[in-house]
Design a protein around this motif. Structure first.
Motif, PDB file in Angstrom:
ATOM      1  N   THR A   1       0.835  -1.204   0.000  1.00 17.10           N
ATOM      2  CA  THR A   1       0.000   0.000   0.000  1.00 17.10           C
ATOM      3  C   THR A   1       0.870   1.255   0.000  1.00 17.10           C
TER       4      THR A   1
ATOM      5  N   LEU B   1      -8.418   0.764   3.017  1.00 17.35           N
ATOM      6  CA  LEU B   1      -8.088  -0.579   2.525  1.00 17.35           C
ATOM      7  C   LEU B   1      -8.058  -1.626   3.629  1.00 17.35           C
TER       8      LEU B   1
ATOM      9  N   ARG C   1      -5.773   6.170   2.675  1.00 14.04           N
ATOM     10  CA  ARG C   1      -5.787   4.953   1.862  1.00 14.04           C
ATOM     11  C   ARG C   1      -5.661   3.719   2.753  1.00 14.04           C
TER      12      ARG C   1
END
Length: 175
Positions: A13, A34, A30
């Motif tokens: 990531t 996620l 993010r």
């Protein structure tokens, strides 16, 4: 930076965020989006906290150390060509084993965390003199150094080691 085992999904990531030139705030968003489901797709609660920040900081530091990402002047993450190649080679994530295969990472970890090896100080020349005297069958009383000196002790150690060696050699010949 403390070396801690990395999370392959988190490392991936961070790499993907670096590919998109995201800053740390966007990276955090993010990560939070996620990592809100487990492997079975169940919703899990993940919160921004010191432990998550430490894990993200550790992933960034390890990827920088390995030469896969860099931080731009604008405090954005940027992927390197090596990072792009590694992301393609390891699409499911990058773990510590992959990072350790990279010389820059491996060398830095070794320099930082390898045990300190203390130098072994060899006895002074008196030891060699005593060893020679022992091989030549000189008596213990022939030690030329004052009895209260380090050289006297080193001579004795050398003399004694020579006798031990002679005994071992004699036993080997008898067998």
């Amino acid at each position: 930076m403390d070396f801690a085992p990395g999370d392959p999904a988190l490392m991936l990531t961070v790499l993907r965020s670096a590919e998109a030139n995201l800053d740390r705030n966007m990276l955090l968003r993010r990560v939070l989006s996620l990592f809100c489901t487990d492997d079975d797709g169940n919703q899990i609660a993940i919160e921004d906290g010191p432990d998550l920040q430490r894990r993200i900081d550790s992933a960034i530091a390890n990827l920088r150390l390995a030469g896969l990402i860099r931080i731009t002047a604008g405090d954005e993450l940027s992927i390197t060509s090596l990072g792009t190649a590694m992301m393609m080679a390891y699409p499911l994530g990058i773990d510590d084993g992959v990072l350790c295969s990279l010389p820059a990472f491996r060398n830095q970890i070794y320099e930082t965390y390898a045990p300190v090896v203390h130098e072994r100080h060899l006895p002074n020349s008196a030891y060699g003199s005593g060893f020679s005297a022992g091989l030549d069958a000189h008596r213990l009383t022939e030690n030329p150094y004052p009895s209260d000196s380090r050289d006297h002790e080193d001579w004795l150690m050398g003399w004694d080691e020579a006798l031990d060696q002679s005994k071992r050699e004699a036993e080997t010949l008898l067998n």
